[in-house]
Motif scaffolding. Structure first.
Motif, mmCIF file in Angstrom:
data_model
loop_
_atom_site.group_PDB
_atom_site.id
_atom_site.type_symbol
_atom_site.label_atom_id
_atom_site.label_comp_id
_atom_site.label_asym_id
_atom_site.label_seq_id
_atom_site.Cartn_x
_atom_site.Cartn_y
_atom_site.Cartn_z
ATOM 1 N N VAL A 31 0.722 -1.001 -0.036
ATOM 2 C CA VAL A 31 -0.076 0.015 0.149
ATOM 3 C C VAL A 31 0.699 1.163 0.125
ATOM 4 C CG1 VAL A 31 -1.709 1.163 1.408
ATOM 5 C CG2 VAL A 31 -1.861 -1.122 1.303
ATOM 6 N N VAL A 32 0.469 2.288 -0.689
ATOM 7 C CA VAL A 32 1.287 3.590 -0.866
ATOM 8 C C VAL A 32 0.243 4.437 -0.151
ATOM 9 C CG1 VAL A 32 2.159 5.212 -2.332
ATOM 10 C CG2 VAL A 32 2.320 2.902 -3.185
ATOM 11 N N VAL A 33 0.605 5.257 1.015
ATOM 12 C CA VAL A 33 -0.188 6.005 1.685
ATOM 13 C C VAL A 33 0.897 7.432 1.630
ATOM 14 C CG1 VAL A 33 -1.406 4.306 2.983
ATOM 15 C CG2 VAL A 33 0.692 5.060 3.941
ATOM 16 N N GLY A 34 0.105 8.135 2.415
ATOM 17 C CA GLY A 34 0.571 9.793 2.556
ATOM 18 C C GLY A 34 -0.392 10.667 2.449
ATOM 19 N N GLY A 35 0.048 12.028 2.561
ATOM 20 C CA GLY A 35 -1.077 13.000 2.440
ATOM 21 C C GLY A 35 -1.538 13.526 1.276
ATOM 22 N N PHE A 36 -2.579 14.367 1.328
ATOM 23 C CA PHE A 36 -3.174 14.828 -0.131
ATOM 24 C C PHE A 36 -2.110 15.574 -0.888
ATOM 25 C CE2 PHE A 36 -5.873 18.551 -1.590
ATOM 26 C CZ PHE A 36 -6.683 17.578 -2.730
ATOM 27 N N GLY A 37 -2.163 14.947 -1.996
ATOM 28 C CA GLY A 37 -1.279 15.498 -3.199
ATOM 29 C C GLY A 37 -0.061 15.020 -2.983
ATOM 30 N N ALA A 38 0.441 13.972 -2.355
ATOM 31 C CA ALA A 38 1.913 13.607 -2.001
ATOM 32 C C ALA A 38 2.218 12.926 -3.271
ATOM 33 C CB ALA A 38 1.817 12.988 -0.862
ATOM 34 N N GLY A 39 1.537 12.297 -4.169
ATOM 35 C CA GLY A 39 1.998 11.756 -5.262
ATOM 36 C C GLY A 39 1.821 10.264 -5.368
ATOM 37 N N LYS A 40 0.909 9.797 -4.730
ATOM 38 C CA LYS A 40 0.545 8.419 -4.612
ATOM 39 C C LYS A 40 0.051 7.690 -5.974
ATOM 40 C CE LYS A 40 -2.122 9.346 -1.153
ATOM 41 N NZ LYS A 40 -1.972 10.603 -1.175
ATOM 42 N N THR A 41 -0.790 8.254 -6.507
ATOM 43 C CA THR A 41 -1.492 7.965 -7.742
ATOM 44 C C THR A 41 -0.297 8.035 -8.881
ATOM 45 O OG1 THR A 41 -3.650 8.778 -7.373
ATOM 46 C CG2 THR A 41 -3.165 8.613 -9.649
ATOM 47 N N THR A 42 0.364 9.231 -8.720
ATOM 48 C CA THR A 42 1.742 9.119 -9.841
ATOM 49 C C THR A 42 2.513 8.061 -9.622
ATOM 50 O OG1 THR A 42 1.401 11.677 -9.749
ATOM 51 C CG2 THR A 42 3.539 10.437 -10.506
ATOM 52 N N MET A 43 2.933 7.584 -8.580
ATOM 53 C CA MET A 43 3.809 6.563 -8.131
ATOM 54 C C MET A 43 3.287 5.087 -8.674
ATOM 55 S SD MET A 43 5.703 5.088 -4.616
ATOM 56 C CE MET A 43 7.044 6.260 -4.945
ATOM 57 N N VAL A 44 1.775 5.014 -8.224
ATOM 58 C CA VAL A 44 1.582 3.664 -8.995
ATOM 59 C C VAL A 44 1.476 3.593 -10.194
ATOM 60 C CG1 VAL A 44 -0.575 2.228 -8.727
ATOM 61 C CG2 VAL A 44 0.012 3.386 -6.737
ATOM 62 N N ARG A 45 1.058 4.743 -10.996
ATOM 63 C CA ARG A 45 0.966 5.035 -12.427
ATOM 64 C C ARG A 45 2.334 4.668 -13.040
ATOM 65 N NH1 ARG A 45 -1.646 9.919 -13.269
ATOM 66 N NH2 ARG A 45 -3.773 8.665 -12.753
ATOM 67 N N SER A 46 3.343 5.407 -12.261
ATOM 68 C CA SER A 46 4.751 5.093 -12.968
ATOM 69 C C SER A 46 5.281 3.761 -13.190
ATOM 70 C CB SER A 46 5.658 6.423 -12.481
ATOM 71 O OG SER A 46 5.941 5.857 -10.982
ATOM 72 N N VAL A 47 5.096 3.151 -11.816
ATOM 73 C CA VAL A 47 5.717 1.908 -11.837
ATOM 74 C C VAL A 47 5.056 0.456 -12.332
ATOM 75 C CG1 VAL A 47 5.001 1.331 -9.441
ATOM 76 C CG2 VAL A 47 7.456 0.827 -10.248
ATOM 77 N N SER A 48 3.769 0.669 -12.365
ATOM 78 C CA SER A 48 2.986 -0.297 -12.441
ATOM 79 C C SER A 48 3.258 -1.011 -14.107
ATOM 80 C CB SER A 48 1.283 -0.124 -12.781
ATOM 81 O OG SER A 48 0.845 -1.301 -13.123
ATOM 82 N N GLU A 49 3.173 -2.264 -14.407
ATOM 83 C CA GLU A 49 3.439 -2.887 -15.836
ATOM 84 C C GLU A 49 1.961 -2.728 -16.574
ATOM 85 O OE1 GLU A 49 4.864 -6.727 -14.448
ATOM 86 O OE2 GLU A 49 2.935 -7.617 -14.393
ATOM 87 N N ILE A 50 0.824 -2.804 -15.704
ATOM 88 C CA ILE A 50 -0.331 -2.562 -16.494
ATOM 89 C C ILE A 50 -0.913 -1.053 -16.414
ATOM 90 C CG2 ILE A 50 -0.855 -5.040 -16.053
ATOM 91 C CD1 ILE A 50 -2.760 -3.771 -13.872
ATOM 92 N N ARG A 51 -1.803 -0.788 -17.200
ATOM 93 C CA ARG A 51 -2.475 0.453 -17.195
ATOM 94 C C ARG A 51 -3.181 0.397 -15.946
ATOM 95 N NH1 ARG A 51 -6.119 0.612 -21.076
ATOM 96 N NH2 ARG A 51 -7.889 0.128 -19.714
ATOM 97 N N PRO A 52 -2.811 1.295 -15.035
ATOM 98 C CA PRO A 52 -3.546 1.162 -13.555
ATOM 99 C C PRO A 52 -4.961 1.626 -13.525
ATOM 100 C CG PRO A 52 -1.987 3.177 -13.430
ATOM 101 C CD PRO A 52 -1.866 2.407 -14.925
#
Length: 213
Positions: A31-52
């Motif tokens: 799980v990637v957690v953190g504050g509002f706007g910290a970049g969690k969606t960006t991290m999942v999107r950048s590292v995923s091998e599938i379209r997240p």
């Protein structure tokens, strides 16, 4: 820092996707957690091998009265449930990534996301470091192993000692810098987390004892 949401309605037939191998039989949840706007969606999107899978919605004026948007005034969309991505580690082991929503009004979802989690990444925006307190507190209460990754938004820099003191981090919790937009940088963060978990389980005295939810 978040980029545009992937939309299956506009995906083209030429988009490259990585199928899950038939031999894959062991799923590991991060799980990637953190504050509002910290970049969690960006991290999942950048590292995923599938379209997240993203559950982003456009931010509205009504939401401005509820969410603290100071420091992230350029943010136009926000996660309202969770993000989901996947990485195949080898023929049998698959890493499933869940990005948790950062707004306080969605924190009730976190306990369910933490259930069955191998470990977590706490993504920190050092411009809004206080936003990371709740994530660290909840992970510690659940007994979930975690590391802290400082996402690079530019601006003022802080030493690792200053960040550790501000977050009151245990000395054994790894602290790394990252750029959530970079696949390679995000991979290093996940590798650091896995290595940290391996170290914890190698020492029975420090092995995680997770709370059942």
């Amino acid at each position: 820092m978040d980029s545009a949401t992937s939309d299956p309605r506009t995906a083209t037939v030429t988009e490259t996707r990585t199928p899950l191998g038939a031999s894959a039989d062991n799923g590991l949840k991060i799980v990637v957690v953190g504050g509002f706007g910290a970049g969690k969606t960006t991290m999942v999107r950048s590292v995923s091998e599938i379209r997240p899978l993203n559950t982003e919605e456009t931010m509205t004026q009504a939401g401005e009265a509820v969410d603290d948007t100071s420091g992230v005034s350029g943010k136009t969309a926000t996660t309202v449930a969770f993000d989901f991505g996947r990485i195949s580690l080898d023929a049998h082991n698959v890493l499933y990534l869940f990005g948790a929503p950062g707004q306080e009004r969605f924190w009730f979802l976190w306990d369910r996301l933490f259930s069955g989690t191998l470990g977590a990444v706490v993504l920190v925006d050092t411009r809004r470091i206080d936003d990371s307190w709740y994530a660290i507190d909840r992970l510690e209460q659940h007994g979930t192993p975690f590391i802290v990754a400082c996402n690079d938004f530019g601006g003022a820099t802080f030493t690792p000692t200053q960040i550790r003191e501000a977050l009151d981090l245990d000395p054994h919790v790894p602290l790394v810098n990252c750029d959530a937009r970079s696949r390679e940088s995000s991979k290093i963060v996940l590798i650091t987390l896995v290595e940290h978990i391996q170290t914890l389980y190698a020492d029975p005295a420090r092995a995680p004892r997770q709370e059942l939810v």
